[in-house]
Design an enzyme around this catalytic site. Structure first.
Site, PDB file in Angstrom:
ATOM      1  N   LYS A 200       0.845  -1.138  -0.018  1.00 31.48           N
ATOM      2  CA  LYS A 200      -0.002   0.043   0.074  1.00 31.48           C
ATOM      3  C   LYS A 200       0.716   1.397   0.128  1.00 31.48           C
ATOM      4  O   LYS A 200       0.692   2.137  -0.701  1.00 31.48           O
ATOM      5  CB  LYS A 200      -0.911   0.007   1.177  1.00 31.48           C
ATOM      6  CG  LYS A 200      -1.798   1.078   1.543  1.00 31.48           C
ATOM      7  CD  LYS A 200      -2.644   1.047   2.619  1.00 31.48           C
ATOM      8  CE  LYS A 200      -3.320   2.136   3.040  1.00 31.48           C
ATOM      9  NZ  LYS A 200      -4.322   2.376   4.215  1.00 31.48           N
ATOM     10  N   GLU A 206      10.446  -4.876   4.300  1.00 28.30           N
ATOM     11  CA  GLU A 206      10.485  -6.157   3.880  1.00 28.30           C
ATOM     12  C   GLU A 206      10.348  -6.239   2.426  1.00 28.30           C
ATOM     13  O   GLU A 206      11.025  -7.062   1.653  1.00 28.30           O
ATOM     14  CB  GLU A 206       9.482  -7.172   4.651  1.00 28.30           C
ATOM     15  CG  GLU A 206       9.733  -7.033   6.186  1.00 28.30           C
ATOM     16  CD  GLU A 206       9.106  -6.075   6.999  1.00 28.30           C
ATOM     17  OE1 GLU A 206       8.895  -4.974   6.493  1.00 28.30           O
ATOM     18  OE2 GLU A 206       8.830  -6.319   8.272  1.00 28.30           O
ATOM     19  N   GLY A 260      -4.924  -1.634   5.165  1.00 32.99           N
ATOM     20  CA  GLY A 260      -4.069  -2.952   4.762  1.00 32.99           C
ATOM     21  C   GLY A 260      -4.647  -3.990   4.643  1.00 32.99           C
ATOM     22  O   GLY A 260      -4.738  -5.065   4.018  1.00 32.99           O
ATOM     23  N   ARG A 261      -5.272  -4.129   6.346  1.00 37.93           N
ATOM     24  CA  ARG A 261      -5.787  -5.431   6.665  1.00 37.93           C
ATOM     25  C   ARG A 261      -7.033  -5.716   6.180  1.00 37.93           C
ATOM     26  O   ARG A 261      -7.713  -6.861   6.437  1.00 37.93           O
ATOM     27  CB  ARG A 261      -5.523  -5.573   8.276  1.00 37.93           C
ATOM     28  CG  ARG A 261      -6.166  -4.400   9.109  1.00 37.93           C
ATOM     29  CD  ARG A 261      -5.702  -4.548  10.376  1.00 37.93           C
ATOM     30  NE  ARG A 261      -6.231  -3.510  11.040  1.00 37.93           N
ATOM     31  CZ  ARG A 261      -5.550  -2.375  11.372  1.00 37.93           C
ATOM     32  NH1 ARG A 261      -4.573  -2.128  10.464  1.00 37.93           N
ATOM     33  NH2 ARG A 261      -6.209  -1.152  11.955  1.00 37.93           N
ATOM     34  N   GLU A 346      -4.502  -6.234  15.402  1.00 32.46           N
ATOM     35  CA  GLU A 346      -3.855  -5.082  14.729  1.00 32.46           C
ATOM     36  C   GLU A 346      -4.957  -3.784  14.963  1.00 32.46           C
ATOM     37  O   GLU A 346      -4.675  -2.846  15.334  1.00 32.46           O
ATOM     38  CB  GLU A 346      -3.423  -4.847  13.466  1.00 32.46           C
ATOM     39  CG  GLU A 346      -2.291  -3.817  12.976  1.00 32.46           C
ATOM     40  CD  GLU A 346      -1.575  -4.102  11.617  1.00 32.46           C
ATOM     41  OE1 GLU A 346      -0.383  -4.663  11.750  1.00 32.46           O
ATOM     42  OE2 GLU A 346      -2.149  -3.720  10.441  1.00 32.46           O
ATOM     43  N   HIS A 377      -6.278 -32.733  18.557  1.00 30.27           N
ATOM     44  CA  HIS A 377      -5.144 -33.757  18.867  1.00 30.27           C
ATOM     45  C   HIS A 377      -4.167 -32.664  19.220  1.00 30.27           C
ATOM     46  O   HIS A 377      -2.859 -33.392  19.299  1.00 30.27           O
ATOM     47  CB  HIS A 377      -4.787 -34.555  17.741  1.00 30.27           C
ATOM     48  CG  HIS A 377      -6.157 -35.409  17.273  1.00 30.27           C
ATOM     49  ND1 HIS A 377      -6.394 -36.713  17.934  1.00 30.27           N
ATOM     50  CD2 HIS A 377      -7.154 -35.285  16.323  1.00 30.27           C
ATOM     51  CE1 HIS A 377      -7.297 -37.233  17.409  1.00 30.27           C
ATOM     52  NE2 HIS A 377      -7.645 -36.513  16.512  1.00 30.27           N
ATOM     53  N   LYS A 489       9.318  -0.417  13.691  1.00 35.00           N
ATOM     54  CA  LYS A 489      10.022  -0.405  12.583  1.00 35.00           C
ATOM     55  C   LYS A 489      10.934   0.988  12.596  1.00 35.00           C
ATOM     56  O   LYS A 489      12.139   0.608  11.925  1.00 35.00           O
ATOM     57  CB  LYS A 489       8.944   0.179  11.649  1.00 35.00           C
ATOM     58  CG  LYS A 489       7.940  -0.659  11.300  1.00 35.00           C
ATOM     59  CD  LYS A 489       7.206   0.249   9.933  1.00 35.00           C
ATOM     60  CE  LYS A 489       5.545  -0.881   9.838  1.00 35.00           C
ATOM     61  NZ  LYS A 489       4.613  -0.111   9.177  1.00 35.00           N
TER      62      LYS A 489
END
Ligand code: F6P
Length: 520
Positions: A200, A206, A260-261, A346, A377, A489
């Protein structure tokens, strides 16, 4: 109208819920079921292909009515309308919150429909093979490069809709971990691979690092001119994308009013359209819009996201539950929980209210989980017999996609049996030791959906988006910013400079200094 800013703990309903909790907290759900044989049906909502059973909760009609009073007192209806109207409800960033506008085909902003047209045209060229790589061959592999919302949503949906996918091999590179990048590039044919760089902001360390590494790797065999045939980008930051060397035609826009999310519905979903075809992508959007309509127009008592959100508030703020678990009984949804973790945590991991004051009550829930039956399990022991109260959502589909009835019956039997075991425990049965006793009375919701289609998946995702929004409204926090990710960051920049130069004078923390010394 201003976005409501009501402290929930100062409301009349909250005070009443506190005293109601004192009476209700010791009631066992086993007793509630024994007293009311119609409980299963009366605490349920049927909507389109969805059926929500929320009878296995520590609630009575009175609890629900007080929770809805709370929703009214914090002006939930007004808040929902403000979001759908496009008010700048993300006040700390001065932005509207428009992900629902991305999937409303009846009232779609022009830039959104133009972008969808562009995605449709592009994805069909890639899928039908008319778009050629630098050596003249059609594209066979897609690599989505992005992180957070630019990765988790598309990755989750591509996995969930695997049944509907075409011949393209789709991969996701997210982490700045170079080993992950190299493993993902392994065996990739450069001449037939398309890289979709999704960011965005186009400032994310990254993604930019990974994109540069991939570009270099690509140019080991290809010429610079080939970039235009193999790299496309999705971003709001058109200038930075152009600087990266991307063809203007290969840029798919998005907008700052999409978080973004919440962005998989935008061009961030390009990899989804490539993987399952544009018409399935459009069905995903339409399914989400159906849930938007349900959320916007249905009374709270029949409103699935509102009911689930208020139940979660009940456990979080009155029972002081620390977490909630989500268990989809479908391996296709194996990436659903990590996706929701970003969406929910977030958004609602905040400790300052909408008036800017520190908060003295619990907000964001910790969300975790995995697919059933695998989870049975693994960690179910703790939910059944541990000391913590963990409300759990069970999600299941009536029909499987390949139609294997034997497996499907076993899958659903396990799902339903677990919720009953969590409810009933061993109450009323003979147990020969304390170790084998189950106290039961563990809350669950069961969401039963007809089958896993692009539409139902769209509705399911939108359901949880709305649930988290309702919770944010109740807790009087801003759900649509994420300032909490900034400090790390910023510090990482200084730490990186110190590591690269092997120069520790700018590092003030002695533990960080020692760690850096260990790697130099
Ligand atoms: O660090 C968090 C975050 O800002 C997320 O909200 C976002 O989804 C992710 O980083 C990726 O950001 P971008 O799409 O701008 O690269």
């Amino acid at each position: 109208m201003n976005f409501p800013k009501v402290n929930p703990t100062q409301t009349n309903a909250w005070h009443q819920l506190e005293s109601h909790f004192q009476e209700a907290k010791d009631i066992g759900m086993q007793q509630l079921f024994a007293e009311d044989s119609a409980r299963g049906a009366s605490f349920s909502i049927a909507w389109k292909d969805f059926y929500l059973d929320y009878s296995k909760n520590r609630i009575t009609k009175k609890t629900l009515s007080l929770l809805f009073d709370l929703a009214n007192e914090v002006q939930l209806k007004e808040a929902i309308e403000a979001q759908f109207r496009g008010d700048k409800i993300n006040e700390t960033e001065q932005r509207a919150v428009g992900h629902t506008a991305l999937r409303n085909f009846k009232k779609m902003p022009l830039e959104v429909s133009e972008t969808l047209d562009k995605m449709k045209a592009f994805s069909s060229k890639i899928i039908n093979g008319s778009w050629k790589g630098y050596s003249g061959k059609p594209i066979t592999h897609i690599v989505n490069v992005g992180i957070g919302g630019s990765d988790l949503g598309p990755d989750m949906v591509c996995e969930a809709l695997k049944f509907y996918k075409n011949h393209l091999d789709v991969r996701f590179i997210s982490n700045v971990d170079g080993d992950h990048v190299m493993e993902s590039l392994k065996g990739l044919p450069r001449e037939t691979t398309l890289f979709v760089i999704v960011s965005k902001t186009f400032t994310t360390q990254e993604t930019l690092t990974n994109a540069q590494t991939i570009r270099k790797w690509f140019l080991q065999e290809a010429h610079e001119d080939a970039i235009a045939k193999h790299f496309v980008a999705v971003s709001t930051n058109l200038e930075a994308v152009a600087e990266f060397g991307m063809e203007p035609n290969n840029i798919f826009p998005m907008w700052d009013w999409v978080g973004g999310r919440f962005s998989l519905w935008s061009a961030v979903g390009l990899t989804i359209a490539l993987s399952v075809g544009y018409s399935n992508f459009e069905s995903l959007l339409k399914g989400a819009h159906e849930m938007d309509e349900h959320f916007l127009r249905t009374d709270f008592s029949e409103n699935i996201p509102v009911v689930l959100a208020m139940l979660s508030v009940w456990y979080n703020n009155f029972y002081e539950s620390e977490s909630e678990c989500i268990v989809p009984y479908s391996q296709y949804l194996s990436k659903f929980v990590p996706y929701l973790q970003q969406g929910i945590m977030e958004s609602n991991g905040k400790s300052v209210d909408r008036n800017g004051n520190p908060i003295d009550y619990q907000t964001g829930t910790i969300v975790w989980g995995s697919t059933g039956t695998n989870a049975q399990h693994a960690f179910f022991q703790l939910i059944h017999q541990g000391t913590k109260l963990i409300p759990t959502d069970f999600i299941a589909f009536k029909k499987s996609l390949y139609g294997n009835i034997d497996h499907q019956n076993k899958l659903l039997a396990n799902c339903f049996a677990q919720t009953e075991a969590l409810l009933q425990g061993t109450l009323g049965t003979d147990v020969d030791s304390n170790f084998k006793a189950f106290e039961g009375n563990k809350p669950t919701n069961t969401l039963l959906i007809n089958s896993l289609t692009p539409e139902s998946l769209g509705s399911l995702i939108a359901l949880y988006e709305h649930k988290l929004f309702v919770q944010g409204v109740v807790w009087n926090i801003f759900s649509y910013d994420q300032w909490g990710v900034e400090l790390g960051k910023k510090l990482a920049k200084g730490t990186l400079a110190a590591i690269e130069k092997n120069e520790l004078s700018s590092i003030s923390n002695s533990a960080t200094k020692e760690l850096i010394k260990k790697i130099s």
